[in-house]
Design a protein around this motif. Structure first.
Motif, PDB file in Angstrom:
ATOM      1  N   GLN A 101       0.841  -1.212   0.000  1.00 53.16           N
ATOM      2  CA  GLN A 101       0.000   0.000   0.000  1.00 53.16           C
ATOM      3  C   GLN A 101       0.867   1.249   0.000  1.00 53.16           C
ATOM      4  O   GLN A 101       0.604   2.204  -0.738  1.00 53.16           O
ATOM      5  CB  GLN A 101      -0.931  -0.002   1.213  1.00 53.16           C
ATOM      6  N   LEU A 102       1.924   1.236   0.804  1.00 54.38           N
ATOM      7  CA  LEU A 102       2.829   2.385   0.853  1.00 54.38           C
ATOM      8  C   LEU A 102       3.507   2.589  -0.496  1.00 54.38           C
ATOM      9  O   LEU A 102       3.566   3.714  -1.005  1.00 54.38           O
ATOM     10  CB  LEU A 102       3.878   2.193   1.950  1.00 54.38           C
ATOM     11  N   ALA A 103       4.004   1.517  -1.085  1.00 53.23           N
ATOM     12  CA  ALA A 103       4.687   1.629  -2.381  1.00 53.23           C
ATOM     13  C   ALA A 103       3.739   2.161  -3.450  1.00 53.23           C
ATOM     14  O   ALA A 103       4.108   3.050  -4.228  1.00 53.23           O
ATOM     15  CB  ALA A 103       5.250   0.274  -2.793  1.00 53.23           C
ATOM     16  N   GLN A 104       2.511   1.640  -3.476  1.00 52.22           N
ATOM     17  CA  GLN A 104       1.550   2.081  -4.487  1.00 52.22           C
ATOM     18  C   GLN A 104       1.196   3.554  -4.302  1.00 52.22           C
ATOM     19  O   GLN A 104       1.171   4.329  -5.257  1.00 52.22           O
ATOM     20  CB  GLN A 104       0.284   1.232  -4.421  1.00 52.22           C
ATOM     21  N   SER A 105       0.953   3.961  -3.064  1.00 46.07           N
ATOM     22  CA  SER A 105       0.566   5.361  -2.821  1.00 46.07           C
ATOM     23  C   SER A 105       1.726   6.315  -3.092  1.00 46.07           C
ATOM     24  O   SER A 105       1.525   7.414  -3.605  1.00 46.07           O
ATOM     25  CB  SER A 105       0.028   5.533  -1.395  1.00 46.07           C
ATOM     26  N   GLN A 106       2.948   5.896  -2.790  1.00 51.55           N
ATOM     27  CA  GLN A 106       4.106   6.737  -3.081  1.00 51.55           C
ATOM     28  C   GLN A 106       4.330   6.830  -4.592  1.00 51.55           C
ATOM     29  O   GLN A 106       4.719   7.875  -5.104  1.00 51.55           O
ATOM     30  CB  GLN A 106       5.361   6.191  -2.392  1.00 51.55           C
ATOM     31  N   GLY A 107       4.073   5.740  -5.297  1.00 51.61           N
ATOM     32  CA  GLY A 107       4.177   5.769  -6.752  1.00 51.61           C
ATOM     33  C   GLY A 107       3.178   6.741  -7.366  1.00 51.61           C
ATOM     34  O   GLY A 107       3.503   7.480  -8.300  1.00 51.61           O
ATOM     35  N   MET A 108       1.954   6.750  -6.823  1.00 47.65           N
ATOM     36  CA  MET A 108       0.939   7.691  -7.311  1.00 47.65           C
ATOM     37  C   MET A 108       1.363   9.127  -7.032  1.00 47.65           C
ATOM     38  O   MET A 108       1.188  10.015  -7.865  1.00 47.65           O
ATOM     39  CB  MET A 108      -0.410   7.387  -6.657  1.00 47.65           C
TER      40      MET A 108
END
Length: 201
Positions: A101-108
């Motif tokens: 979740q952290l990786a996905q949100s940081q990517g966004m």
């Protein structure tokens, strides 16, 4: 009688040695787990710094980019999602779902910031603004620190996972529920930066 006493002493020494050996392995697992949690705390510090810079960046850009409301809103929304992702990861560093979740949100967030910076290129007065130059420099510096902190975290996770998977540590890790920790891989997501959006007035 003497041989029975010698055998008993020998068994006690072996049992004590095995217990100390087990305690050493257990303490090594605890130390490795604490090391990756501490490394994650450094990511937290840098990401919080980054989150704090974003509202200033949006405010600076807002005066120049009145026609780019969607871009500004996307950055704000992505920041909020990234903060939620960080909160989930802080609750359980190393948890695969939280780290994903952290990786996905940081990517966004990376993508939204990339689009914002690409659009800002079309505004010469904004690019020349001292405040904008300072904010983008701080943001770049912070992103570099995030990358270093992430590398340190991933190194600590790798050391912990190796320690919990090798024999005989794996036996104690299984008995005491030392779960595998997940790496943090934040996508760079800079494709949007290469395709500079068309600005219409």
């Amino acid at each position: 009688m003497a041989s029975a006493l010698i055998l008993l002493v020998l068994l006690v020494v072996i049992a004590a040695g095995l217990a100390l050996w087990g305690v050493g392995i257990y303490n090594g697992l605890i130390t490795a787990r604490n090391a990756y949690k501490n490394a994650f705390a450094q990511i937290d510090v840098q990401l919080q710094r980054r989150f704090d810079l974003i509202p200033n960046l949006v405010e600076t850009v807002k005066g120049y980019m009145r026609h780019e409301r969607e871009t500004l809103e996307a950055v704000t929304q992505a920041r909020n999602l990234a903060q939620a992702g960080l909160s989930a990861a802080k609750a359980d560093p190393g948890d695969p779902a939280a780290m994903a979740q952290l990786a996905q949100s940081q990517g966004m967030l990376n993508g939204a910031l990339g689009r914002l910076l690409a659009v800002s290129e079309a505004y010469p007065d904004l690019k020349a603004s001292q405040n904008m130059m300072q904010l983008t420099e701080e943001l770049t510096s912070t992103e570099n620190k995030v990358a270093f902190a992430r590398q340190a975290y991933n190194d600590s996770v790798m050391a912990y996972n190796n320690k919990r998977e090798v024999f005989p540590s794996s036996v104690l890790a299984g008995m005491f529920n030392f779960k595998e920790a997940a790496l943090l891989d934040i996508p760079a997501d800079r494709a949007e930066v290469r395709d500079v959006p068309k600005v219409t007035f």
